[in-house]
Design a protein around this motif. Structure first.
Motif, short mmCIF file in Angstrom:
data_model
loop_
_atom_site.label_atom_id
_atom_site.label_comp_id
_atom_site.label_asym_id
_atom_site.label_seq_id
_atom_site.Cartn_x
_atom_site.Cartn_y
_atom_site.Cartn_z
N PRO A 77 39.79 63.64 18.27
CA PRO A 77 40.61 64.90 17.74
C PRO A 77 41.31 64.66 16.37
CG PRO A 77 41.65 64.04 19.71
CD PRO A 77 40.14 63.12 19.48
N VAL A 78 41.87 63.39 16.05
CA VAL A 78 42.62 63.28 14.91
C VAL A 78 41.63 63.40 13.67
CG1 VAL A 78 43.86 61.34 13.53
CG2 VAL A 78 44.17 61.65 16.09
N ARG A 79 40.53 62.77 13.66
CA ARG A 79 39.68 62.98 12.78
C ARG A 79 39.42 64.33 12.43
NH1 ARG A 79 33.92 60.63 13.58
NH2 ARG A 79 33.85 62.62 14.89
N GLU A 80 39.06 65.14 13.49
CA GLU A 80 38.89 66.67 13.34
C GLU A 80 40.04 67.43 12.80
OE1 GLU A 80 35.82 67.90 13.60
OE2 GLU A 80 34.98 66.01 14.38
N LEU A 81 41.07 66.95 13.03
CA LEU A 81 42.40 67.55 12.53
C LEU A 81 42.81 67.23 11.12
CD1 LEU A 81 44.74 67.23 15.63
CD2 LEU A 81 43.85 69.43 14.79
N THR A 82 42.64 65.99 10.65
CA THR A 82 43.13 65.65 9.39
C THR A 82 41.86 65.69 8.39
OG1 THR A 82 42.50 63.28 10.15
CG2 THR A 82 44.86 64.21 10.50
N GLY A 83 40.59 65.38 8.70
CA GLY A 83 39.65 65.38 7.72
C GLY A 83 39.43 63.89 7.26
N ILE A 84 38.64 63.64 6.17
CA ILE A 84 38.25 62.11 5.62
C ILE A 84 39.13 61.72 4.62
CG2 ILE A 84 35.63 62.37 6.20
CD1 ILE A 84 35.42 63.24 3.20
N SER A 85 40.15 62.60 4.30
CA SER A 85 41.13 62.19 2.91
C SER A 85 42.23 61.50 3.67
CB SER A 85 41.34 63.60 2.11
OG SER A 85 42.22 64.38 2.95
N VAL A 86 42.41 61.57 4.88
CA VAL A 86 43.83 60.97 5.39
C VAL A 86 43.53 59.77 5.72
CG1 VAL A 86 45.18 61.05 7.12
CG2 VAL A 86 44.33 63.27 6.36
N SER A 87 44.49 58.70 5.24
CA SER A 87 44.34 57.34 5.62
C SER A 87 44.25 56.94 6.81
CB SER A 87 45.57 56.56 4.78
OG SER A 87 46.62 56.88 5.44
N GLU B 96 47.87 56.79 8.43
CA GLU B 96 48.36 58.22 8.89
C GLU B 96 47.66 58.89 10.10
OE1 GLU B 96 49.92 60.32 4.70
OE2 GLU B 96 47.59 59.83 5.00
N ARG B 97 46.36 58.38 10.25
CA ARG B 97 45.75 58.71 11.43
C ARG B 97 46.37 58.15 12.70
NH1 ARG B 97 39.28 58.62 10.12
NH2 ARG B 97 39.27 60.24 8.46
N ASP B 98 46.67 56.81 12.51
CA ASP B 98 47.38 56.11 13.60
C ASP B 98 48.65 56.73 14.02
OD1 ASP B 98 45.17 54.48 13.93
OD2 ASP B 98 46.07 52.78 12.39
N ALA B 99 49.39 57.27 13.02
CA ALA B 99 50.53 57.88 13.22
C ALA B 99 50.57 59.04 14.06
CB ALA B 99 51.64 57.89 11.79
N ILE B 100 49.44 59.78 13.61
CA ILE B 100 49.43 61.11 14.34
C ILE B 100 48.83 60.64 16.17
CG2 ILE B 100 47.77 63.20 14.37
CD1 ILE B 100 47.52 63.20 11.34
N ARG B 101 47.90 59.64 16.10
CA ARG B 101 47.59 59.49 17.29
C ARG B 101 48.59 58.90 18.22
NH1 ARG B 101 43.68 56.88 15.59
NH2 ARG B 101 41.97 58.40 15.72
N GLU B 102 49.43 58.17 17.51
CA GLU B 102 50.55 57.82 18.39
C GLU B 102 51.55 58.79 18.56
OE1 GLU B 102 52.84 54.85 20.38
OE2 GLU B 102 51.06 54.52 19.18
N LYS B 103 51.86 59.88 17.76
CA LYS B 103 52.57 60.91 18.06
C LYS B 103 51.86 61.96 19.20
CE LYS B 103 54.58 65.06 15.82
NZ LYS B 103 54.79 65.71 14.46
N LEU B 104 50.80 61.99 19.25
CA LEU B 104 50.01 62.67 20.09
C LEU B 104 50.00 62.14 21.62
CD1 LEU B 104 47.29 64.37 18.10
CD2 LEU B 104 49.33 65.51 18.80
N GLY B 105 50.27 60.70 21.72
CA GLY B 105 49.96 60.05 22.61
C GLY B 105 48.70 59.69 23.13
N LEU B 106 47.84 59.75 22.33
CA LEU B 106 46.27 59.04 22.42
C LEU B 106 46.19 57.57 22.39
CD1 LEU B 106 44.86 61.80 19.88
CD2 LEU B 106 45.24 61.86 22.23
N ASN B 107 47.08 56.96 22.08
CA ASN B 107 47.13 55.35 22.22
C ASN B 107 47.46 54.97 23.59
OD1 ASN B 107 46.19 55.09 19.33
ND2 ASN B 107 48.14 54.86 18.55
#
Length: 325
Positions: free
Chosen positions: A33-43, A46-57
């Motif tokens: 879901p993080v890839r679908e939310l952010t696209g390919i331009s996000v590092s 940043e994806r790991d930070a979003i994933r941590e915020k969403l509790g996906l880790n």
């Protein structure tokens, strides 16, 4: 009856837990879901930070426990990643489209299948009965997407009578966006409702016909003929009433099935209901929305089956629904 209702509620809770667990178990295979939310331009950071915020880790059981806690204590069954609001709120906003489609289909099926099935059972060798059974065979064999495309080609492209996609104009009725109260909404509803009805109608016609023919050969019907009762009373009171139980059983299951699996119909007609929402959630890897959808469908099936059990007792007093069963 009270004990029966309590038992069914407990069964429903177990079913909901199983469905939610399966949904969470499958969510890892739906996508990121993080890839679908952010696209390919996000590092990646940043994806790991979003994933941590969403509790996906977090571990699966931790995520599942958090979901159950929120569902039980707060009535929250997840946050949609794409819509960024409660998943149930998204489902409720899309539910009127699907429920209205299923409602219209159910009315059409009842109105058409009962007289067609009864007539085919009473006069099985007449030409009209043979035509009805022939069309029902074709209806069972043809996939729904082909029926939908054919309807669009004939009534939208060639004749230009009806719109081919969308819900049309809707009105707000106490928070319910309804298309049944506008002429444009009814025009948009006609083709998808016809396509879905064409899929389900043959099943009910053949079921009513076969059950009715079987009941007409029973001893108590023959005794009713021997007593000289009017044939209308024999057909509709003695025969058709005892045909209803299997019809109600199949009907209850099929109503739940139509609500859950209108995906093809809604996709072809771009009907903004639950089926179309489900496909969008899969494409966007919105796992929270997918799990909420599964739970909603599970609730629908449980409620429908419970109502069917209660109707059993109303249609046939011989069917005993007690806490001892």
């Amino acid at each position: 009856m009270f004990a029966f209702i309590v038992r069914r509620v407990l069964q429903a809770i177990v079913v909901m837990l199983i469905i939610s667990f399966i949904g969470f178990a499958l969510k890892q295979n739906v996508g990121d879901p993080v890839r679908e939310l952010t696209g390919i331009s996000v590092s990646a950071a940043e994806r790991d930070a979003i994933r941590e915020k969403l509790g996906l880790n977090d571990p699966f059981l931790v995520q599942y426990g958090r979901f159950i806690k929120g569902a039980v204590l707060e009535g929250n069954i997840g946050q949609s990643f794409f819509y960024k609001k409660p998943a149930m709120e998204v489902i409720v906003s899309k539910a009127p489209a699907t429920l209205e489609l299923v409602l219209v289909c159910s009315v059409l099926i009842v109105v058409l299948s009962i007289p067609m099935g009864i007539y085919s059972a009473i006069y099985p060798k007449r030409l009209l009965s043979r035509l009805i059974m022939g069309f029902s065979t074709i209806g069972v064999s043809v996939p729904i997407f082909l029926i939908a495309i054919l309807l669009i080609y004939v009534f939208s492209i060639k004749l230009g009578w009806l719109p081919s996609y969308g819900r049309g104009t809707t009105v707000d009725v106490l928070g319910w966006e309804s298309g049944l109260l506008t002429a444009d909404g009814l025009k948009h509803l006609l083709l998808p409702a016809t396509a879905l009805t064409a899929l389900m109608l043959p099943l009910f016609v053949r079921l009513i016909r076969s059950e009715m023919m079987e009941v007409l050969e029973t001893e108590y019907v023959k005794f009713a003929w021997a007593k000289g009762l009017p044939r209308v009373r024999i057909w509709f009171v003695h025969a058709f009433k005892n045909t209803l139980l299997p019809v109600i059983t199949v009907g209850g299951v099929q109503i739940g099935t139509m609500i859950a699996f209108t995906i093809l119909t809604e996709t072809v007609f771009q009907w903004g209901g639950l089926g179309f929402l489900f496909l969008e959630a899969v494409e966007r890897a919105d796992t929270s929305l997918l799990v909420a959808y599964l739970i909603f469908v599970g609730v629908v099936f449980v409620v429908v089956n419970t109502v069917v059990d209660i109707i059993y007792g109303l249609v046939n007093p011989m069917v005993r629904i007690t806490g001892r069963k």
